[in-house]
Scaffold this motif. Structure first.
Motif, PDB file in Angstrom:
ATOM      1  N   ALA A 575       7.926  85.293 -39.222  1.00  0.00           N
ATOM      2  CA  ALA A 575       8.470  84.129 -38.770  1.00  0.00           C
ATOM      3  C   ALA A 575       7.901  83.856 -37.229  1.00  0.00           C
ATOM      4  CB  ALA A 575       9.992  84.267 -38.653  1.00  0.00           C
ATOM      5  N   ASP A 576       7.472  84.782 -36.797  1.00  0.00           N
ATOM      6  CA  ASP A 576       6.942  84.650 -35.586  1.00  0.00           C
ATOM      7  C   ASP A 576       5.422  84.788 -35.462  1.00  0.00           C
ATOM      8  OD1 ASP A 576       9.486  85.003 -34.201  1.00  0.00           O
ATOM      9  OD2 ASP A 576       9.247  87.120 -34.494  1.00  0.00           O
ATOM     10  N   LEU A 577       4.673  84.704 -36.522  1.00  0.00           N
ATOM     11  CA  LEU A 577       3.225  84.727 -36.361  1.00  0.00           C
ATOM     12  C   LEU A 577       2.561  83.476 -35.911  1.00  0.00           C
ATOM     13  CD1 LEU A 577       0.892  86.647 -37.290  1.00  0.00           C
ATOM     14  CD2 LEU A 577       0.837  85.383 -39.462  1.00  0.00           C
ATOM     15  N   GLY A 578       3.199  82.142 -36.346  1.00  0.00           N
ATOM     16  CA  GLY A 578       2.570  81.059 -35.782  1.00  0.00           C
ATOM     17  C   GLY A 578       2.580  80.880 -34.084  1.00  0.00           C
ATOM     18  N   ASP A 579       3.813  81.578 -33.500  1.00  0.00           N
ATOM     19  CA  ASP A 579       3.931  81.527 -32.143  1.00  0.00           C
ATOM     20  C   ASP A 579       2.993  82.513 -31.668  1.00  0.00           C
ATOM     21  OD1 ASP A 579       6.092  79.823 -31.019  1.00  0.00           O
ATOM     22  OD2 ASP A 579       7.144  80.585 -32.613  1.00  0.00           O
ATOM     23  N   ALA A 580       2.812  83.702 -32.321  1.00  0.00           N
ATOM     24  CA  ALA A 580       1.901  84.611 -31.782  1.00  0.00           C
ATOM     25  C   ALA A 580       0.266  84.178 -31.797  1.00  0.00           C
ATOM     26  CB  ALA A 580       1.848  86.197 -32.613  1.00  0.00           C
ATOM     27  N   LEU A 581       0.048  83.359 -32.817  1.00  0.00           N
ATOM     28  CA  LEU A 581      -1.192  82.751 -33.010  1.00  0.00           C
ATOM     29  C   LEU A 581      -1.444  81.600 -31.699  1.00  0.00           C
ATOM     30  CD1 LEU A 581      -4.115  82.376 -34.388  1.00  0.00           C
ATOM     31  CD2 LEU A 581      -2.764  80.857 -35.944  1.00  0.00           C
ATOM     32  N   PHE A 582      -0.496  80.915 -31.742  1.00  0.00           N
ATOM     33  CA  PHE A 582      -0.633  79.884 -30.536  1.00  0.00           C
ATOM     34  C   PHE A 582      -0.695  80.546 -29.402  1.00  0.00           C
ATOM     35  CE2 PHE A 582       1.687  77.312 -27.432  1.00  0.00           C
ATOM     36  CZ  PHE A 582       0.945  76.097 -27.601  1.00  0.00           C
ATOM     37  N   ASP A 583      -0.074  81.686 -29.017  1.00  0.00           N
ATOM     38  CA  ASP A 583      -0.316  82.338 -27.590  1.00  0.00           C
ATOM     39  C   ASP A 583      -1.555  82.960 -27.468  1.00  0.00           C
ATOM     40  OD1 ASP A 583       2.193  81.418 -26.692  1.00  0.00           O
ATOM     41  OD2 ASP A 583       3.254  83.326 -27.328  1.00  0.00           O
ATOM     42  N   HIS A 584      -1.903  83.761 -28.731  1.00  0.00           N
ATOM     43  CA  HIS A 584      -3.428  83.954 -28.574  1.00  0.00           C
ATOM     44  C   HIS A 584      -4.451  83.117 -28.391  1.00  0.00           C
ATOM     45  CE1 HIS A 584      -6.792  86.552 -30.272  1.00  0.00           C
ATOM     46  NE2 HIS A 584      -6.768  85.671 -31.121  1.00  0.00           N
ATOM     47  N   VAL A 585      -4.469  82.040 -28.970  1.00  0.00           N
ATOM     48  CA  VAL A 585      -5.462  80.934 -28.649  1.00  0.00           C
ATOM     49  C   VAL A 585      -5.361  80.408 -27.200  1.00  0.00           C
ATOM     50  CG1 VAL A 585      -5.995  78.759 -29.359  1.00  0.00           C
ATOM     51  CG2 VAL A 585      -5.572  80.521 -31.155  1.00  0.00           C
ATOM     52  N   ILE A 586      -4.125  80.065 -26.866  1.00  0.00           N
ATOM     53  CA  ILE A 586      -4.237  79.608 -25.467  1.00  0.00           C
ATOM     54  C   ILE A 586      -4.285  80.289 -24.183  1.00  0.00           C
ATOM     55  CG2 ILE A 586      -2.553  77.690 -26.557  1.00  0.00           C
ATOM     56  CD1 ILE A 586      -0.613  78.911 -24.704  1.00  0.00           C
TER      57      ILE A 586
END
Length: 767
Positions: A575-586
């Protein structure tokens, strides 16, 4: 600051204490978007003083070409627009405040929508090199207006290739030049145009390796051809016969990989039947390459199990362009060069660039919309007509179609015939000078931006870069402009922003749940999602506010490609993978790997109905057969030369750098001509020549160049821009010849509508 000061700024960098820190960003002058580190200083710390490659960048890894060192000429310029401008009744412009600009632009667009429908409002833009977030934010404005028709520079070049590759593979395939044994570049000079990671270093590595072969197919002896093991100097505009002959040799001599074909390919029988009709000797005569050489090269390609091929503008902006996109794939697909290291793959991308599906037709000419894009050569025909469904308004963003599209005078005429037009850009470009309103935007180094042209495999990356400078007073980011337009148009329902901001106060999980709940209750919110994200999540991101529009992209990617995301090092619950990816990229200023896969994934991405490579595209089979009876293009007595209108050179790039002082040489954009042709016309080095075509004439300085074939001449891309005189600031001059004063909208590909800029019939005369 004048150009002399700009030129000397780097020399003074060592004395400026503010310049000691290196900031991560990206070069924005070509699609490679190499990672860059810069030192700042100068007046108010607003100069780019030094530039070097960013070794931490996942793709370029410290590599940089000569052009990136000139980026300060883009950031600090004499033609900067610092206030919204409104056209006056006498055709001049007057500055207005932002509240007036937003309210009047919104009202004028709404009036066109209300009278003629949203489909009559056309959008041209959506991003340039490294400037892609505006296209995402524009969706809110376009959505609330109901605007459905659009185009951009991809429709100038790539749509034919997109369509062919989508039919064959269900996606846009790319070559693995790092590991290939045979590298083939068709209509491309990667030494100058790049297009692959670490282009010059890669070319040198292949050239020096005795076990690898570099093949260049190009009429001109380019810098890349100098390094090549084999240069096939095809006659201009006759590449189709060469590619068909090479494939026919493979068929005739039994060089295809039959085991690969049996397992992975469908429609091969139709291809074989078409190749049976090819007379290799006759085709060799037509294309100007000896038959023995064609056979040698075809055998060499077929014998290798690691072949990578790259086509580019030399054939994509030429006669038979879509057919050539098809024919070049017949060199490497039936020979088994897909789905293995050193061959080809379909990348796991974020931006959806390269989808080649047909998405309806344009309203007036009925032109097919590949990737949903109106063919650029037909835009003016969608305006200059009495058809009731014609385009009546345009939103043009971060692009300059009056300069960059065929037949510039007609585009100026089309803009004058519109009910309303607005340009969003950093300067009063050639296009802005035809608009009703011009809205000034931040430069690419004054806002958060991202680089979407990432097609690497098996490790793909994405870079979100922080702004280097605060924008000057009077300009806004495109994200803010579109948010304000969306609000002025009444596109954001009451309470939505407050509800989501309240959820954000609780945390990202609550925000995510609130977004999904809001979309479930009102799916129409998706239409204005970029503006809503800008006002909610974006407001919490500081100087990365425009990057909030990437949040749903990361959510969607993580949901569909979780294994690839986790393999790249991003860990979180589902459930949190999208947010983790977003934070990783930015939070990765040098760029972040977001997808890591194995080569098996290249096969999983073949998205044809039966999961096989489809070679029997009926339109292309028929077009290939037609070559047998077609007379190849031959210059006429009236127009005895073939002009390449837009050649890549050491100091050409996209036209975002308007200051001609950025060029260390060839500032005015010389006409390259073979010495024999020049002598016959009494033209010497540095002389002035007039180039005339069926639509116009321009004058250019002559450069004698034995790299050109006799009868073939070239003008550079990027010339012909208006800029304040660098010797007498305040007086405007046009620097060099504008190529699209010479090109005709009628000269275009029959399938994709892409222009024939690389084979323009022309005549020359001495002045």
């Amino acid at each position: 600051m004048n150009s002399t000061t700009r030129g000397n700024a780097a020399a003074d960098a060592g004395s400026d204490a503010k310049s000691s820190h290196w900031h991560q960003t990206a070069c924005i002058l070509c699609a490679a978007n190499c990672g860059v580190e810069v030192q700042l200083g100068g007046d108010d710390n607003r100069e780019i003083l030094r530039t070097r490659g960013d070794k931490a960048h996942p793709g370029s890894q410290g590599y940089l070409c000569n052009k990136a060192s000139r980026l300060n000429h883009y950031q600090n310029r004499s033609d900067r627009l610092l206030s919204p401008m409104r056209r006056t009744p006498d055709g001049d412009y007057e500055p207005v405040d932002w509240d007036t600009a937003i309210s009047e632009v919104a009202a004028r667009l709404a009036a066109v929508r209300d009278e003629h429908g949203g489909a009559s409002i056309f959008y041209y833009g959506g991003g340039g090199q490294g400037n892609h977030l505006p296209g995402a934010h524009a969706r809110s404005t376009l959505g609330v207006l109901g605007s459905t028709y659009r185009s951009n520079a991809l429709a100038q070049e790539k749509t034919g290739e997109f369509w062919v590759s989508d039919h064959m593979l269900g996606g846009w395939a790319h070559g693995d030049f790092e590991h290939c044994e045979v590298a083939v570049f068709i209509g491309k000079n990667p030494w100058q145009s790049h297009g692959i990671q670490q282009a010059r270093a890669t070319l040198k590595t292949i050239s020096k390796d005795p076990d690898r072969t570099l093949i260049i197919i190009d009429p001109a002896r380019t810098e890349s051809a100098d390094l090549a093991d084999i240069h096939l100097a095809v006659k201009p505009a006759r590449d189709a016969w060469l590619l068909a002959a090479m494939t026919a040799v493979m068929h005739e001599e039994g060089l295809f990989d039959e085991a690969f074909i049996a397992e992975h390919v469908s429609g091969m029988a139709d291809v074989r039947a078409a190749l049976d009709a090819v007379d290799v000797g006759e085709y060799a005569t037509i294309c100007g390459i000896e038959e023995a050489e064609i056979r040698r090269v075809a055998r060499l390609i077929a014998a290798s199990d690691r072949v990578a091929v790259f086509e580019d503008l030399g054939i994509q902006m030429n006669r038979h362009s879509t057919l050539m996109s098809y024919l070049q794939r017949l060199l490497w697909l039936p020979t088994g060069n897909y789905g293995r290291e050193g061959t080809h793959y379909i990348a796991n991308g974020l931006g959806g660039i390269g989808a080649g599906r047909l998405e309806g037709a344009s309203p007036v000419t009925g032109s097919p919309l590949i990737s949903g894009l109106v063919p650029c050569n037909l835009i003016t025909d969608e305006v200059l007509t009495d058809h009731p469904d014609r385009f009546r308004a345009m939103i043009i963003e971060a692009v300059n179609p009056v300069h960059s599209l065929a037949e510039s005078p007609r585009f100026r005429e089309a803009m004058g015939a519109l009910d309303f037009s607005v340009v969003i850009d950093v300067a009063m470009t050639e296009t802005a000078r035809e608009a009703d309103y011009v809205l000034p935007s931040s430069t690419q180094f004054e806002k958060a931006e991202a680089t979407f042209f990432n097609f690497e495999f098996p490790h793909n990356y994405f870079q979100v870069r922080h702004p280097l400078f605060e924008p000057p007073a009077g300009v806004l980011t495109e994200a803010e402009i579109h948010a304000r337009l969306t609000e002025a148009l009444g596109g954001i329902p009451d309470g939505v922003v407050d509800t989501l901001n309240a959820a954000l106060d609780e945390g990202r999980e609550a925000f995510r749940n609130a977004v999904f709940a809001g979309l479930a209750a009102d799916p129409a919110l998706m239409t204005v999602a970029p503006a809503v994200l800008h006002r909610t999540l974006g407001a919490r991101l500081g100087d990365l506010q425009p990057a909030a529009v990437l949040w749903p992209v990361m959510q969607r990617f993580a949901a569909t490609e979780a294994a690839a995301v986790r393999a790249s090092g991003v860990e979180a619950a589902d459930a949190d993978l999208g947010d983790a990816l977003f934070d990783h990229v930015i939070n990765s200023p040098s760029g972040a790997v977001f997808s890591t896969e194995t080569w098996e994934a290249a096969w999983a991405r073949v998205a044809t109905p039966d999961r096989k490579i489809r070679l029997n595209q009926p339109e292309m089979i028929q077009e290939m057969a037609a070559l047998n009876d077609e007379a190849p293009y031959t210059p006429s007595a009236e127009f005895p030369f073939v002009l390449s209108a837009g050649e890549r050179r050491a100091f050409t790039a996209n036209t975002i750098i308007r200051d001609p002082d950025w060029k260390r040489k060839d500032r005015d954009g010389a006409l390259r001509i073979h010495p024999e042709d020049a002598r016959s016309l009494n033209l010497g080095e540095g002389a002035l020549a007039r180039i005339t075509t069926c639509v116009g004439a321009v004058d250019a300085v002559v450069e004698l160049c034995d790299r050109m074939q006799a009868g073939h001449v070239a003008l550079p891309n990027g010339a012909g821009l208006v800029y304040p005189d660098i010797d007498d600031a305040g007086r405007e001059r046009v620097f060099g010849p504008a190529p699209n004063e010479l090109t005709s909208r009628h000269d275009r590909d029959k399938f994709a509508g892409t222009p024939w800029h690389k084979s323009v019939p022309a005549r020359l005369e001495a002045i």
